[in-house]
Design an enzyme around this catalytic site. Sequence first.
Site, mmCIF file in Angstrom:
data_model
loop_
_atom_site.group_PDB
_atom_site.id
_atom_site.type_symbol
_atom_site.label_atom_id
_atom_site.label_comp_id
_atom_site.label_asym_id
_atom_site.label_seq_id
_atom_site.Cartn_x
_atom_site.Cartn_y
_atom_site.Cartn_z
ATOM 1 N N LYS A 48 19.648 5.174 20.326
ATOM 2 C CA LYS A 48 19.619 4.072 19.363
ATOM 3 C C LYS A 48 20.878 4.100 18.506
ATOM 4 C CE LYS A 48 16.832 6.783 16.089
ATOM 5 N NZ LYS A 48 15.588 6.824 15.298
ATOM 6 N N ARG A 95 5.253 4.993 8.017
ATOM 7 C CA ARG A 95 6.266 3.973 8.220
ATOM 8 C C ARG A 95 5.690 2.876 9.113
ATOM 9 N NH1 ARG A 95 11.869 6.038 10.695
ATOM 10 N NH2 ARG A 95 10.462 6.570 12.408
ATOM 11 N N TYR A 130 45.247 3.053 -5.199
ATOM 12 C CA TYR A 130 44.648 2.059 -6.087
ATOM 13 C C TYR A 130 44.155 2.699 -7.378
ATOM 14 C CZ TYR A 130 44.584 -1.555 -2.441
ATOM 15 O OH TYR A 130 44.934 -2.487 -1.501
ATOM 16 N N MET A 173 41.087 0.400 2.424
ATOM 17 C CA MET A 173 40.328 -0.182 3.529
ATOM 18 C C MET A 173 40.807 0.338 4.880
ATOM 19 S SD MET A 173 39.807 -4.166 4.673
ATOM 20 C CE MET A 173 38.788 -4.588 3.261
#
Length: 843
Positions: A511, A609, A738, A787
């Site tokens: 998964k 769950r 930054y 980024m």
Amino acid sequence: MREPINKEQKSNTSMNYSIAEIAEIIPVKTGRILDAEAIVSTLLTDSRSLTLPRETLFFALTTPNDDGHNYIPELMDQGVRNFVVAASYHPLPGYEGANYLGVDSPLDALQALATWHRRRFRDLPVIGITGSRGKTTVKEWLYQLLKDDYHIVRSPRSYNSQIGVPLSLWDIDVNTNLAIIEAGISTTGEMDNLQAMIRPTIGIITNLGAEHNEGFASMEEKAREKAKILNRCECIIYCADDPIVTRTIEPLVASDVAVEVAWSTHHHQAQLYIAHIDHQSDHVTIQYVYQGSHGEIELPCVSERDVNNAITCLAVMLYLNIDKAIIAERMRRLTIVETRLNVIEGINECTVIVDSYTSDYHSLTPALNFMSRRAGPRKTTVILSDLAPETYRNDELYIRVSELLKNKRVTRLVGIGQEMCRYRQYFEDLPETLFFPSTKEAIDALSQSDFENETILIKGGVEDKFDQFIDLLEAKQHMTVEEVNLNALANNFKFFKSLIKPTTKTMGMVKASGYGTGSYEIAKTLLDRGCDYLAVAVQDEGVELRKAGIVMPIVVLNPSVVNYKSLFQYQLEPEVYSLEMCRELIKEGGKYGVHHFPVHIKIDTGMHRLGFVKEQLPELLDLLHSQQVIVPASVFSHLAAAEDPQQDDYTQGQFDYFDQCSNILQAGFEHHIMCHILNTSGIVRFPEQQGDMVRIGIGLYGIQTISDGSEQSLQPVASLYTVIISIKQWPAGTTIGYNRCGTLTRDSRIATLTIGYADGFDRHFGNGRVSVWVNGTLCPTVGNVCMDAVMVDVTDADCQVGDAVEIFGEHIPIEKLSEARNTIPYEILTSVSPRVKRVYYRE
């Protein structure tokens, strides 16, 4: 000392055997020979690797996960007519028309045949190589260094196991005057068989490391087992700087049976003393003393492992009396051995497989086998360079290559090199062929539009400069790469299989795109290793695997289904966790005419769950009995805290509750319903609760969930690397990044790396919270993560623009990053961005 043998000694005597001759060699108990004159030239243990059906002898090996006898009908349909089988085996109706040799153990028979074959060449010098690492590199470098003096047979790739060694020895023929054979072991008792088959005259121990430690009580025991390969050797070669190896070998040395060539960087009295090693950026110079005579070599490699492997090769050449000037000249020409077979995403929906191992016939076969298994029904293109003339020469070599390509149903051949062009007539039966004298001419003639929706094997040596084809065909050019080690995945699967009964099934969790590593290659590897089921989180993941050609059962664990047609069409077996979902599934299945579709009933034993509670089961049973659309294939639950010993009482309560619920469900049906509750941690800590199946999740990917050392054998599957794109010198007080959050406290060299939070390198990793590995030095981040980039302090590192940087992997466990983020490794692994290039490899 042994003198090099005249390479021009040859004979036309064939080393093929008739099946009647083989029946006299191996211990046959039962069987039938219909064609006593049938010729055997090829031994086969893996039905997927078939090359020459009519000349093949298949050994039907039985393993805990598979039985070779099951593949006999398929092989007969492809033309195989010679089989070594268990004495109790009876051919299926319609498949009696073959030669069957029945034995107590097909594996023992394979080894007996190899032993007999080896002993036909009693005077043949054989180099036997063992060790924890470096066996393949030493073997290939010895071939590069000695091929001008000998006709050499060597192990293909890493054929060093109880099966691989006999297959390697089978290639010896009357033209062979040197064999180089690897011997790998994983536990005690294995080297005896290998030594008896190989019978080396020169024995090498490369090193002793942590690999396969789980198979030995101590490092000393491992050393004793490996040292068995040295028995009856004329010469033994090892590094005297390893005290365990040295102590182990002492009895052999003291007996004065073998010539000892021990090399050392510390001990002046060693037979081969390494006086000085001078490291430069692109090469290493070694000054040595051998039997009182000084010499020097230059190596085109710089890593410590490569240097050690090269010194081992130097010891062999000195023992063989190769002139020092020749040794020096050949050492300068060594090429790095790329043992990895890489799989990368290609342009136009292509898959590109890159094999730069060696360019020879014997390494071509496993590469084609790998390609065939990955390709499925898709077209296949092989880009192939000239091959080294080893066992076969000239016309015979390229005739055999053409037969191999035809047998593997290769759609297109792109042949590169003068020899490929010269023998192009042998490839006329292939559907499409293109030939070019050089790589440059091929690159000039081909474009990306020539390749679409196919599997492409690029097979050539380093000297062929086939990296130009990679540049042409690779889809993603991002310099940040996640490398996925398929050998480690297979090792981890084997570890969990060792903890359960042979009859217990396994479900591999793929998964979240294989926990971020990519589901298809993970699925293919698990399928090859005998995994029974796959599990995905959502339907789309399952559809993607089906479209890629994965045919094994797939369970969808969280099916919020909106497209039931696809669910049924692609045979995706859903988890059923509520009455509402069950009714909807039955209703939709009825629309599409579905009958007895397998589903998996989820019980909520304490995770709270999803799942049924015990009080709902009577209503569920009534609903299931009222229809014919779905049928329960399994009942399962999920443990909430299996890894935590302090929660064992709660976990035991889950087991008890699950037993009650599964018994209620089973009582309502005549067919057997599989039960499974164990996850990765549960398999290790509660193997008595394994039931009919276990689900292996994060452990497959090498992440340890238990801190008591019980999972030490797991190997990390994923590693993340990036590169340095800039280095600048800044004075103390300069601010970096930054918001000026990084202030330098000293004059510093700051490198910019091409990885940022858009790639999965979290913003919380900035400002020194984590370090990266740069050429052996941990370098902290400086300032905020951007980024697409991050800055690190490389003041203490020897590095330059273009150098690789490890984010997590061999030197930085992924757990270091999850600790810095105050999270779990799952999140770090699954956060690696899709834009990051994935490279899958196996050794």
